[in-house]
Design a protein around this motif. Sequence first.
Motif, PDB file in Angstrom:
ATOM      1  N   GLN A  71      -6.340  -4.138   2.904  1.00 24.05           N
ATOM      2  CA  GLN A  71      -7.656  -4.812   2.572  1.00 24.05           C
ATOM      3  C   GLN A  71      -8.540  -3.684   1.761  1.00 24.05           C
ATOM      4  O   GLN A  71      -9.329  -4.115   0.688  1.00 24.05           O
ATOM      5  N   ARG A  72      -8.332  -2.449   2.102  1.00 23.95           N
ATOM      6  CA  ARG A  72      -9.135  -1.542   1.408  1.00 23.95           C
ATOM      7  C   ARG A  72      -8.854  -1.390  -0.175  1.00 23.95           C
ATOM      8  O   ARG A  72      -9.783  -1.351  -1.021  1.00 23.95           O
ATOM      9  N   GLU A  73      -7.579  -1.419  -0.307  1.00 25.20           N
ATOM     10  CA  GLU A  73      -7.121  -1.227  -1.677  1.00 25.20           C
ATOM     11  C   GLU A  73      -7.627  -2.722  -2.542  1.00 25.20           C
ATOM     12  O   GLU A  73      -8.062  -2.523  -3.637  1.00 25.20           O
ATOM     13  N   ARG A  74      -7.476  -3.604  -2.025  1.00 30.06           N
ATOM     14  CA  ARG A  74      -8.064  -5.005  -2.698  1.00 30.06           C
ATOM     15  C   ARG A  74      -9.664  -4.721  -2.879  1.00 30.06           C
ATOM     16  O   ARG A  74     -10.079  -5.318  -4.004  1.00 30.06           O
ATOM     17  N   VAL A  75     -10.407  -4.336  -1.861  1.00 34.03           N
ATOM     18  CA  VAL A  75     -11.838  -4.131  -2.013  1.00 34.03           C
ATOM     19  C   VAL A  75     -12.234  -3.412  -3.163  1.00 34.03           C
ATOM     20  O   VAL A  75     -13.006  -3.522  -4.075  1.00 34.03           O
ATOM     21  N   ARG A  76     -11.253  -2.135  -2.849  1.00 29.92           N
ATOM     22  CA  ARG A  76     -11.863  -1.187  -4.120  1.00 29.92           C
ATOM     23  C   ARG A  76     -11.555  -1.504  -5.358  1.00 29.92           C
ATOM     24  O   ARG A  76     -12.331  -1.238  -6.315  1.00 29.92           O
ATOM     25  N   SER A 115     -11.673  -4.697  -6.605  1.00 33.99           N
ATOM     26  CA  SER A 115     -12.569  -5.671  -6.975  1.00 33.99           C
ATOM     27  C   SER A 115     -13.858  -4.952  -7.246  1.00 33.99           C
ATOM     28  O   SER A 115     -14.571  -5.509  -8.032  1.00 33.99           O
ATOM     29  N   THR A 116     -14.260  -4.253  -6.329  1.00 37.74           N
ATOM     30  CA  THR A 116     -15.547  -3.642  -6.667  1.00 37.74           C
ATOM     31  C   THR A 116     -15.568  -2.520  -7.900  1.00 37.74           C
ATOM     32  O   THR A 116     -16.579  -2.448  -8.302  1.00 37.74           O
ATOM     33  N   SER A 117     -14.432  -2.240  -8.398  1.00 35.65           N
ATOM     34  CA  SER A 117     -14.506  -1.753  -9.578  1.00 35.65           C
ATOM     35  C   SER A 117     -14.978  -2.534 -10.876  1.00 35.65           C
ATOM     36  O   SER A 117     -15.019  -2.070 -11.967  1.00 35.65           O
ATOM     37  N   ASP A 133     -11.019 -14.633  -7.394  1.00 34.68           N
ATOM     38  CA  ASP A 133     -12.122 -14.026  -8.622  1.00 34.68           C
ATOM     39  C   ASP A 133     -11.994 -15.148  -9.542  1.00 34.68           C
ATOM     40  O   ASP A 133     -11.029 -15.073 -10.094  1.00 34.68           O
ATOM     41  N   SER A 188       0.894  -1.105   0.056  1.00 30.02           N
ATOM     42  CA  SER A 188       0.031  -0.141   0.088  1.00 30.02           C
ATOM     43  C   SER A 188       0.805   1.142  -0.049  1.00 30.02           C
ATOM     44  O   SER A 188       1.891   1.262   0.729  1.00 30.02           O
TER      45      SER A 188
END
Length: 368
Positions: free
Chosen positions: A79-84, A86-88, A168, A44
């Motif tokens: 985790q924030r970067e991973r989630v951001r 994936s949600t894109s 994924d 990060s």
Amino acid sequence: METDWKQGNRIVLLPDSRCFVPALLDAIDSARESIWLEQYLVESGRLTRRFFAALARAAQRGVEVHVLLDSFGAAGLGQRERVRLSTSGAALRHYNPFMMRRLRRNLVRTHRKLVLIDRRVAYTGGYCLTDDYLGDWFDLMVKMEGPVVADWITLFADLWESPRTHGDKAPIARQPAATGQPGNLAARLAHNEGQHSPSIRHSLHRQVVAATRRIWLYTPYFLPSHQLRRSLAEASACGIDVRLLVAGKGHDHPSVRTAGRRHYDRLLDAGVAIYEYQPRFTHAKFCIVDDWVTVGSCNFDHWSLHWNLEANVEVENAAFADELAGLFENHSQESRPILAETWKHRPGSQRLRERIAALIGAWLAGLR
Ligand SMILES: O=P(O)(O)OC[C@H](O)CO
């Protein structure tokens, strides 16, 4: 595994992050169909945020974005970067997550550094996604276009679909874009898959023992096998111009530097010229043997040559080799040459540190 030589490629050197970071971000922003990114070390930070923001923008405009990270190398990714990501809409997978019951298998990492744009352009080299590249680290990337890109597509797709990769589930289309022959370079992909398929190592050894003119090795981490050290010394003793350029000041792993220095005596005795680069830490990895070049993710140490998944591009071309040799020469002028006479008289305490570091390195190498 070794792939066949492909003719008609265009391969461009991108030395320094000031050159390759904007080039990679532009390529991601201009992608129309697909972006596949594979990386070992991701932390990060500002650089990763810029890359991930560009990847997210691409996914949101409908580009197929596949990101494959080594699960150990990406431990520093929040985790924030991973989630951001994936949600894109991007698909994120991790190679070889840690498993207690398979301790030795955990040592196998994908150390490859690869960006593939629209199944048409491939980038490889030494870079990682860490803020060191916004600071002072030197590294080298290459941009590839032409028939050789098809092999990089297969390389990425095979690992994406491998049972050792988790995350994924997203399908992957392997068909390369029609590229024609955009250049005149003969190139091939060489990749190591641990001990089972050490194609980069075999190829390097073959070239080194057949060298007629020069062997110039450039690496941040010099912990080669006994066989490679012996081949370098023998070549030098036979009159081949053998040079070694390693990271000097500001080393990110000082103990690795110390362990590597343990091998200087024998190489200097054989006439090898050794340079330690001074202006900043250099993380680039390549080797020139006559007019043959290998460049990519592979360090010249035990982990890269024996354990990791690594990928390099090999090029056989006098002009390309000379261009890279120019970079080598520029950096050797900014380096501290190690002189045999002075080196012989280094303090006993330094020799002891080298011996201990080399013993620890050998013990680690024996783990697998
Ligand atoms: O393993 P590399 O060559 O990607 O280098 C990573 C650095 O050692 C991190 O400090």
